[in-house]
Scaffold this active site. Sequence first.
Site, PDB file in Angstrom:
ATOM      1  N   GLU A  83       3.487   8.497 -11.649  1.00  0.00           N
ATOM      2  CA  GLU A  83       3.742   7.072 -11.434  1.00  0.00           C
ATOM      3  C   GLU A  83       2.445   6.279 -11.464  1.00  0.00           C
ATOM      4  OE1 GLU A  83       7.883   6.775  -8.926  1.00  0.00           O
ATOM      5  OE2 GLU A  83       6.070   7.077  -7.765  1.00  0.00           O
ATOM      6  N   CYS A  97      -3.103   0.842 -10.513  1.00  0.00           N
ATOM      7  CA  CYS A  97      -3.293   1.999  -9.635  1.00  0.00           C
ATOM      8  C   CYS A  97      -2.796   3.224 -10.392  1.00  0.00           C
ATOM      9  CB  CYS A  97      -2.492   1.786  -8.350  1.00  0.00           C
ATOM     10  SG  CYS A  97      -2.530   3.199  -7.233  1.00  0.00           S
ATOM     11  N   CYS A 104       0.973  16.066  -5.341  1.00  0.00           N
ATOM     12  CA  CYS A 104      -0.299  16.287  -4.648  1.00  0.00           C
ATOM     13  C   CYS A 104      -0.184  17.552  -3.822  1.00  0.00           C
ATOM     14  CB  CYS A 104      -0.614  15.103  -3.729  1.00  0.00           C
ATOM     15  SG  CYS A 104      -2.241  15.216  -2.935  1.00  0.00           S
ATOM     16  N   CYS A 108      -0.848  15.269   3.748  1.00  0.00           N
ATOM     17  CA  CYS A 108      -1.059  14.227   4.753  1.00  0.00           C
ATOM     18  C   CYS A 108       0.317  13.777   5.249  1.00  0.00           C
ATOM     19  CB  CYS A 108      -1.828  13.051   4.141  1.00  0.00           C
ATOM     20  SG  CYS A 108      -3.414  13.536   3.426  1.00  0.00           S
ATOM     21  N   CYS A 111       2.101  10.340   4.044  1.00  0.00           N
ATOM     22  CA  CYS A 111       2.126   9.989   2.618  1.00  0.00           C
ATOM     23  C   CYS A 111       3.282  10.689   1.912  1.00  0.00           C
ATOM     24  CB  CYS A 111       0.803  10.376   1.962  1.00  0.00           C
ATOM     25  SG  CYS A 111       0.742  10.006   0.198  1.00  0.00           S
ATOM     26  N   CYS A 319       1.016   1.711  -1.233  1.00  0.00           N
ATOM     27  CA  CYS A 319       0.211   2.894  -0.909  1.00  0.00           C
ATOM     28  C   CYS A 319       1.054   3.939  -0.197  1.00  0.00           C
ATOM     29  CB  CYS A 319      -0.935   2.536   0.040  1.00  0.00           C
ATOM     30  SG  CYS A 319      -1.949   1.191  -0.504  1.00  0.00           S
TER      31      CYS A 319
HETATM   32  N1  SAH Z   1      -5.593  11.365  -2.346  1.00  0.00           N
HETATM   33  C1  SAH Z   1      -6.448  10.192  -2.414  1.00  0.00           C
HETATM   34  C2  SAH Z   1      -5.918   9.177  -3.390  1.00  0.00           C
HETATM   35  C3  SAH Z   1      -4.649   8.483  -2.942  1.00  0.00           C
HETATM   36  S1  SAH Z   1      -5.116   6.945  -2.343  1.00  0.00           S
HETATM   37  C4  SAH Z   1      -6.626   9.615  -1.028  1.00  0.00           C
HETATM   38  O1  SAH Z   1      -5.855   9.973  -0.133  1.00  0.00           O
HETATM   39  O2  SAH Z   1      -7.557   8.850  -0.798  1.00  0.00           O
HETATM   40  C5  SAH Z   1      -3.761   6.404  -1.466  1.00  0.00           C
HETATM   41  C6  SAH Z   1      -4.177   5.649  -0.214  1.00  0.00           C
HETATM   42  O3  SAH Z   1      -2.983   5.232   0.470  1.00  0.00           O
HETATM   43  C7  SAH Z   1      -4.914   6.574   0.731  1.00  0.00           C
HETATM   44  O4  SAH Z   1      -5.887   5.895   1.467  1.00  0.00           O
HETATM   45  C8  SAH Z   1      -3.774   7.009   1.621  1.00  0.00           C
HETATM   46  O5  SAH Z   1      -4.228   7.526   2.803  1.00  0.00           O
HETATM   47  C9  SAH Z   1      -2.982   5.744   1.776  1.00  0.00           C
HETATM   48  N2  SAH Z   1      -1.623   5.978   2.232  1.00  0.00           N
HETATM   49  C10 SAH Z   1      -0.913   7.120   2.131  1.00  0.00           C
HETATM   50  N3  SAH Z   1       0.315   6.964   2.663  1.00  0.00           N
HETATM   51  C11 SAH Z   1       0.372   5.698   3.118  1.00  0.00           C
HETATM   52  C12 SAH Z   1       1.401   4.926   3.747  1.00  0.00           C
HETATM   53  N4  SAH Z   1       2.586   5.459   4.008  1.00  0.00           N
HETATM   54  N5  SAH Z   1       1.146   3.632   4.051  1.00  0.00           N
HETATM   55  C13 SAH Z   1      -0.057   3.094   3.740  1.00  0.00           C
HETATM   56  N6  SAH Z   1      -1.052   3.766   3.138  1.00  0.00           N
HETATM   57  C14 SAH Z   1      -0.845   5.052   2.831  1.00  0.00           C
END
Ligand code: SAH
Length: 342
Positions: A83, A97, A104, A108, A111, A319
Amino acid sequence: MDLAQLEDVLAARGEPRFRAAQVWSWAARGAPGYASMTNVPRTLRDALTADLPFSTLDVVTEARSKDGTVKTLFHTADAHPVEAVLMRYRDGRRSVCVSSQSGCPLTCTFCATGQMRFGRNLTASEILDQVLHFRRLEDVDHVVFMGMGEPMMNVEPVVEAALRLPDVGVTHRRTTVSTVGWLPGLSRFVAEVTVPVRLAISVHAADPVLRRELMPVEDRYPLADVLAVCRGHWERTRRRVFVEYVMLAGVNDRPEQARLLARALGRDAFKVNLIPYNPTGPYEGSSRAAIDAFKAELDRARVPTTVRLTRGRDIAAACGQLAARPRTTARPAARLGQSSTD
Ligand code: SAH
């Protein structure tokens, strides 16, 4: 398009070396296909149309948000879902983006991408084709590697793609690569990338015990080590590293947690971006008042801090929401030829 394959096709036909650059330059500027490459001989254009798919990705569905954001679900040639999101801002900014992996492998807890099956690393061409898809709709001036996947687990293709972005109209300064702090890739990135591409680190908690609960990767690559590498990057480039911090009610949003974060970061090398939580399951997002109070603590400690503008939440394009569930969130691509968008 697959740039390695392009070189092979051209070499097999005995074409002069400059042809690859010529074809890429058309694609990078948003050409809709080989047919419009008017300085390429017609016979070659026809041969390329027959032999080399114009994109490494097929559009499966496209969803449009009320705020103008567009989320596109692609499939790679071997059917892995990917995506990407186009964000349109009122000041005219157009930011794409991109995903660096299908799914992945990290888990986390906040996410959605971590909940889907990990497919594989994407190639540089598959990353660039996400940008080019939107570039064919309109000019793009920012790219963030913040979609599916962990860029530093796929660092070579990520760097290769990032270095080609100026051809598409996106300068290095307007390119950001976000990472959890996967140290082997991050260390290579910091050592090898001398152009001013922006780094962003997903921190989410300064306390190691809490961070380990939210981001199991903390066990392997502790935040303290990651921040030390980032500081080195700042010392060499003088570009502040962005710190991403998703605001989870009652979990990581208390004032003393802000003070701990400020102490871990210091005033000089980092800039904090507080991210309102986009619902994906287990947590509640912090209230606006809690976010403001957290920011006030960071302001008091003189750590530069902003709050991220949320885009595309209604189409699960924000995000942490990219999880390739087209049926619940998207409309058929065929209906979307009409327009585009954050
Ligand atoms: N794996 C990398 C690239 C993805 S960036 C990383 O984690 O940095 C995606 C961003 O969105 C990251 O900062 C992640 O922590 C954040 N993110 C993940 N889930 C989220 C959510 N449910 N709400 C807001 N931000 C989120």
